[in-house]
Design a protein around this motif. Structure first.
Motif, PDB file in Angstrom:
ATOM      1  N   PRO A  78      49.997  46.576  46.683  1.00  0.00           N
ATOM      2  CA  PRO A  78      49.712  45.150  46.889  1.00  0.00           C
ATOM      3  C   PRO A  78      49.079  44.844  48.240  1.00  0.00           C
ATOM      4  CG  PRO A  78      51.868  45.432  45.900  1.00  0.00           C
ATOM      5  CD  PRO A  78      51.402  46.801  46.298  1.00  0.00           C
ATOM      6  N   LEU A  79      49.517  45.550  49.288  1.00  0.00           N
ATOM      7  CA  LEU A  79      48.972  45.295  50.621  1.00  0.00           C
ATOM      8  C   LEU A  79      47.704  46.112  50.882  1.00  0.00           C
ATOM      9  CD1 LEU A  79      52.157  45.126  52.885  1.00  0.00           C
ATOM     10  CD2 LEU A  79      50.863  43.246  51.904  1.00  0.00           C
ATOM     11  N   VAL A  80      47.825  47.431  50.788  1.00  0.00           N
ATOM     12  CA  VAL A  80      46.681  48.298  51.072  1.00  0.00           C
ATOM     13  C   VAL A  80      45.557  48.042  50.075  1.00  0.00           C
ATOM     14  CG1 VAL A  80      45.877  50.691  51.228  1.00  0.00           C
ATOM     15  CG2 VAL A  80      48.111  50.065  52.160  1.00  0.00           C
ATOM     16  N   GLY A  81      45.909  47.851  48.817  1.00  0.00           N
ATOM     17  CA  GLY A  81      44.894  47.597  47.799  1.00  0.00           C
ATOM     18  C   GLY A  81      44.106  46.328  48.066  1.00  0.00           C
ATOM     19  N   MET A  82      44.808  45.247  48.407  1.00  0.00           N
ATOM     20  CA  MET A  82      44.110  43.983  48.696  1.00  0.00           C
ATOM     21  C   MET A  82      43.296  44.090  49.981  1.00  0.00           C
ATOM     22  SD  MET A  82      44.549  41.736  46.331  1.00  0.00           S
ATOM     23  CE  MET A  82      44.261  43.173  45.283  1.00  0.00           C
ATOM     24  N   LEU A  83      43.840  44.805  50.980  1.00  0.00           N
ATOM     25  CA  LEU A  83      43.104  44.996  52.232  1.00  0.00           C
ATOM     26  C   LEU A  83      41.793  45.731  51.976  1.00  0.00           C
ATOM     27  CD1 LEU A  83      43.215  44.828  55.401  1.00  0.00           C
ATOM     28  CD2 LEU A  83      44.213  47.119  55.337  1.00  0.00           C
ATOM     29  N   MET A  84      41.860  46.793  51.193  1.00  0.00           N
ATOM     30  CA  MET A  84      40.673  47.587  50.920  1.00  0.00           C
ATOM     31  C   MET A  84      39.704  46.882  49.960  1.00  0.00           C
ATOM     32  SD  MET A  84      40.814  50.132  52.835  1.00  0.00           S
ATOM     33  CE  MET A  84      42.009  49.785  54.122  1.00  0.00           C
ATOM     34  N   LEU A  85      40.236  46.088  49.030  1.00  0.00           N
ATOM     35  CA  LEU A  85      39.367  45.316  48.155  1.00  0.00           C
ATOM     36  C   LEU A  85      38.551  44.318  48.963  1.00  0.00           C
ATOM     37  CD1 LEU A  85      38.320  44.394  45.396  1.00  0.00           C
ATOM     38  CD2 LEU A  85      40.344  42.905  45.227  1.00  0.00           C
ATOM     39  N   GLY A  86      39.209  43.635  49.888  1.00  0.00           N
ATOM     40  CA  GLY A  86      38.489  42.701  50.747  1.00  0.00           C
ATOM     41  C   GLY A  86      37.420  43.394  51.563  1.00  0.00           C
ATOM     42  N   ASN A  87      37.752  44.593  52.071  1.00  0.00           N
ATOM     43  CA  ASN A  87      36.778  45.338  52.859  1.00  0.00           C
ATOM     44  C   ASN A  87      35.618  45.819  52.004  1.00  0.00           C
ATOM     45  OD1 ASN A  87      36.178  48.348  54.392  1.00  0.00           O
ATOM     46  ND2 ASN A  87      36.184  46.496  55.612  1.00  0.00           N
ATOM     47  N   LEU A  88      35.904  46.176  50.746  1.00  0.00           N
ATOM     48  CA  LEU A  88      34.840  46.592  49.834  1.00  0.00           C
ATOM     49  C   LEU A  88      33.914  45.416  49.522  1.00  0.00           C
ATOM     50  CD1 LEU A  88      33.705  48.958  48.210  1.00  0.00           C
ATOM     51  CD2 LEU A  88      35.160  48.247  46.287  1.00  0.00           C
ATOM     52  N   PHE A  89      34.470  44.211  49.405  1.00  0.00           N
ATOM     53  CA  PHE A  89      33.635  43.014  49.261  1.00  0.00           C
ATOM     54  C   PHE A  89      32.631  42.949  50.414  1.00  0.00           C
ATOM     55  CE2 PHE A  89      37.075  40.314  46.914  1.00  0.00           C
ATOM     56  CZ  PHE A  89      36.811  41.011  45.748  1.00  0.00           C
ATOM     57  N   ARG A  90      33.148  43.217  51.620  1.00  0.00           N
ATOM     58  CA  ARG A  90      32.316  43.106  52.827  1.00  0.00           C
ATOM     59  C   ARG A  90      31.241  44.177  52.888  1.00  0.00           C
ATOM     60  NH1 ARG A  90      33.013  41.896  58.594  1.00  0.00           N
ATOM     61  NH2 ARG A  90      31.876  43.470  59.798  1.00  0.00           N
ATOM     62  N   GLU A  91      31.639  45.427  52.637  1.00  0.00           N
ATOM     63  CA  GLU A  91      30.742  46.549  52.883  1.00  0.00           C
ATOM     64  C   GLU A  91      29.791  46.839  51.730  1.00  0.00           C
ATOM     65  OE1 GLU A  91      30.504  47.417  55.732  1.00  0.00           O
ATOM     66  OE2 GLU A  91      32.427  47.047  56.704  1.00  0.00           O
ATOM     67  N   SER A  92      30.134  46.444  50.510  1.00  0.00           N
ATOM     68  CA  SER A  92      29.257  46.742  49.375  1.00  0.00           C
ATOM     69  C   SER A  92      27.942  45.976  49.468  1.00  0.00           C
ATOM     70  CB  SER A  92      29.959  46.400  48.061  1.00  0.00           C
ATOM     71  OG  SER A  92      30.167  45.008  47.949  1.00  0.00           O
ATOM     72  N   GLY A  93      27.997  44.767  50.013  1.00  0.00           N
ATOM     73  CA  GLY A  93      26.785  43.960  50.175  1.00  0.00           C
ATOM     74  C   GLY A  93      26.280  43.310  48.903  1.00  0.00           C
ATOM     75  N   VAL A  94      27.017  43.460  47.800  1.00  0.00           N
ATOM     76  CA  VAL A  94      26.533  42.915  46.523  1.00  0.00           C
ATOM     77  C   VAL A  94      27.381  41.738  46.034  1.00  0.00           C
ATOM     78  CG1 VAL A  94      25.484  45.084  45.797  1.00  0.00           C
ATOM     79  CG2 VAL A  94      27.879  44.613  45.209  1.00  0.00           C
ATOM     80  N   VAL A  95      28.459  41.438  46.751  1.00  0.00           N
ATOM     81  CA  VAL A  95      29.313  40.304  46.350  1.00  0.00           C
ATOM     82  C   VAL A  95      29.562  39.412  47.560  1.00  0.00           C
ATOM     83  CG1 VAL A  95      30.425  41.357  44.353  1.00  0.00           C
ATOM     84  CG2 VAL A  95      31.302  41.856  46.633  1.00  0.00           C
ATOM     85  N   ARG A  96      28.475  38.988  48.174  1.00  0.00           N
ATOM     86  CA  ARG A  96      28.576  38.193  49.392  1.00  0.00           C
ATOM     87  C   ARG A  96      29.405  36.929  49.190  1.00  0.00           C
ATOM     88  NH1 ARG A  96      28.572  40.373  53.651  1.00  0.00           N
ATOM     89  NH2 ARG A  96      26.731  41.543  53.027  1.00  0.00           N
ATOM     90  N   GLN A  97      29.298  36.301  48.007  1.00  0.00           N
ATOM     91  CA  GLN A  97      30.056  35.079  47.755  1.00  0.00           C
ATOM     92  C   GLN A  97      31.560  35.358  47.760  1.00  0.00           C
ATOM     93  OE1 GLN A  97      27.609  36.363  45.914  1.00  0.00           O
ATOM     94  NE2 GLN A  97      26.271  34.795  45.011  1.00  0.00           N
ATOM     95  N   LEU A  98      31.965  36.491  47.167  1.00  0.00           N
ATOM     96  CA  LEU A  98      33.379  36.840  47.143  1.00  0.00           C
ATOM     97  C   LEU A  98      33.884  37.150  48.554  1.00  0.00           C
ATOM     98  CD1 LEU A  98      33.616  39.157  43.981  1.00  0.00           C
ATOM     99  CD2 LEU A  98      33.978  36.686  44.156  1.00  0.00           C
ATOM    100  N   GLN A  99      33.062  37.850  49.332  1.00  0.00           N
ATOM    101  CA  GLN A  99      33.451  38.177  50.707  1.00  0.00           C
ATOM    102  C   GLN A  99      33.617  36.908  51.546  1.00  0.00           C
ATOM    103  OE1 GLN A  99      30.995  38.458  53.702  1.00  0.00           O
ATOM    104  NE2 GLN A  99      32.786  38.841  54.976  1.00  0.00           N
ATOM    105  N   GLU A 100      32.694  35.977  51.392  1.00  0.00           N
ATOM    106  CA  GLU A 100      32.772  34.730  52.154  1.00  0.00           C
ATOM    107  C   GLU A 100      33.963  33.893  51.722  1.00  0.00           C
ATOM    108  OE1 GLU A 100      28.984  32.915  51.585  1.00  0.00           O
ATOM    109  OE2 GLU A 100      27.948  34.248  52.998  1.00  0.00           O
ATOM    110  N   THR A 101      34.248  33.865  50.427  1.00  0.00           N
ATOM    111  CA  THR A 101      35.402  33.104  49.945  1.00  0.00           C
ATOM    112  C   THR A 101      36.704  33.705  50.440  1.00  0.00           C
ATOM    113  OG1 THR A 101      34.232  32.416  47.943  1.00  0.00           O
ATOM    114  CG2 THR A 101      36.631  32.290  47.892  1.00  0.00           C
ATOM    115  N   ALA A 102      36.828  35.030  50.339  1.00  0.00           N
ATOM    116  CA  ALA A 102      38.061  35.705  50.752  1.00  0.00           C
ATOM    117  C   ALA A 102      38.313  35.577  52.244  1.00  0.00           C
ATOM    118  CB  ALA A 102      38.003  37.181  50.367  1.00  0.00           C
ATOM    119  N   SER A 103      37.250  35.623  53.037  1.00  0.00           N
ATOM    120  CA  SER A 103      37.408  35.608  54.494  1.00  0.00           C
ATOM    121  C   SER A 103      37.417  34.200  55.076  1.00  0.00           C
ATOM    122  CB  SER A 103      36.295  36.424  55.155  1.00  0.00           C
ATOM    123  OG  SER A 103      35.023  35.883  54.855  1.00  0.00           O
ATOM    124  N   ASN A 104      37.059  33.201  54.286  1.00  0.00           N
ATOM    125  CA  ASN A 104      37.023  31.834  54.804  1.00  0.00           C
ATOM    126  C   ASN A 104      37.948  30.910  54.019  1.00  0.00           C
ATOM    127  OD1 ASN A 104      34.873  31.764  57.008  1.00  0.00           O
ATOM    128  ND2 ASN A 104      33.788  32.821  55.393  1.00  0.00           N
TER     129      ASN A 104
END
Length: 373
Positions: free
Chosen positions: A226-252
């Motif tokens: 639950p913790l590591v998985g969500m942390l890494m999912l958020g980071n994958l949103f950031r680094e993949s570069g293909v889900v910018r909307q998801l990254q912005e929503t998760a981080s803001n």
């Protein structure tokens, strides 16, 4: 006139003045101090403002967090439902999603977490049972969401409020607590060490990192998913570069919504009856000791690396091994700049800083594995 007098009397006795204890007033004063530190001094306002206001609300109107079984209307207080999301580990996990989406894992180096076990045994000696001791000891990682997560998983909901407030308070007080310890264990020459620029990290490495960490860590310790998985999912949103909307929503937007819910519910768990007792005092003291020992251990580990690398590692970055991202890394930068204004340690310190987030989650997973959770 008697009707008017009776009405006014009823209204007067419905005010909080006739229902508050001395303890409630003490907690209201504590909440005001937290608000002062957050607003005037700028100590982690995103955390302290909602926590302090939740503390203020519950000590003026305790029913705001009452459960449906104990409420007069059978519905329950508003913040009870927020707090339930804490107990279910939903809000801490979503916080990790947002942290992952905001964090650059490129500078990640390493982070020692053995100091958590020292706090664990000290808590046992002070009278806590084994699960309570584990929940208290995790405060040393200065990671509020993980502290809440572990307390809930280990069934220590009665201690969740004091544990969360202690963890978040020490996160906010990093700029005050850490510098004296950092200077105590380092020399002026060590603090002035300039580190070489970090090597460039490829996009492939950045994408593989969250995937590999998830596979390795969650396979070894499935309870950390639950913790590591969500942390890494958020980071994958950031680094993949293909889900910018998801990254912005998760981080803001999502991150700030969850901070509001988590902060106010944690603050609302600190009613005078549950907070002003000897157990809370022990938790606050133990949390401070664990945090100080963690900082010292990180600096000493940095000194060890400095020795083995023949002076290429500045020991100050070791203090950033706690999970207070990015505050602890900024403190490393600040203390280093005091010795040499041209020294730039921030990105180097971000490595152990973000490693601390993973390390604290792994430590929580180890505790859950020990107790068969």
């Amino acid at each position: 006139m008697s009707y008017v007098g009776e009405t006014l009397s009823n209204l007067l006795h419905q005010t909080a003045f006739f229902n508050l204890s001395v303890g409630n007033y003490v907690m209201i004063a504590v909440a005001c101090v937290f608000l002062f530190l957050a607003i005037k001094k700028g100590f982690e306002p995103l955390l302290l403002v909602p926590i302090a206001f939740g503390m203020l609300l519950v000590n003026i109107y305790p029913d705001i967090i009452v459960s449906p079984e104990h409420s007069s209307n059978g519905v329950g207080g508003l913040l009870y439902y927020f707090y339930t999301l804490d107990e279910w580990s939903i809000l801490p996990s979503l916080i990790f999603l947002g942290v992952g989406a905001m964090t650059d894992f490129g500078p990640l180096i390493a982070n020692p977490i053995s100091f958590l076990l020292g706090a664990y045994f000290l808590a046992i000696l002070l009278g806590f049972n084994d699960k309570a001791a584990a929940a208290v000891s995790i405060i040393g990682g200065a990671d509020g969401p993980t502290s809440i997560f572990l307390a809930g998983k280990l069934g220590q909901t009665g201690l969740m409020g004091p544990i969360a407030v202690a963890a978040y308070s020490y996160m906010a007080l990093v700029p005050i607590i850490q510098p004296p310890i950092m200077k105590l264990f380092t020399t002026k020459k060590e603090r002035a060490i300039k580190m070489q620029n970090l090597r460039p990290v490829s996009k492939l490495e950045r994408i593989l990192f969250p995937v590999v960490v998830t596979i390795v860590v969650c396979t070894l310790l499935p309870t950390t998913a639950p913790l590591v998985g969500m942390l890494m999912l958020g980071n994958l949103f950031r680094e993949s570069g293909v889900v910018r909307q998801l990254q912005e929503t998760a981080s803001n937007a999502l991150m700030y919504i969850v901070v509001i819910l988590l902060g106010t519910s944690v603050g609302a768990s600190t009613s005078a009856e549950s907070f002003l007792n000897m157990s809370t005092i022990k938790i606050v003291i133990l949390g401070l000791i664990a945090f100080m020992v963690g900082t010292a251990a990180g600096v000493l580990f940095g000194k060890l690396l400095c020795f083995f690398t023949k002076g290429k590692i500045n020991p100050l970055i070791g203090s950033a091994g706690v999970s207070a991202v990015p505050m602890a890394a900024r403190v490393s930068q600040k203390v280093g700049a005091e010795e040499d204004p041209t020294n730039f340690l921030l990105m180097h310190a971000m490595g152990p800083n973000v490693a601390g987030v993973i390390g604290t989650a792994v430590a929580a997973g180890c505790f859950m594995a020990i107790f068969g959770i």
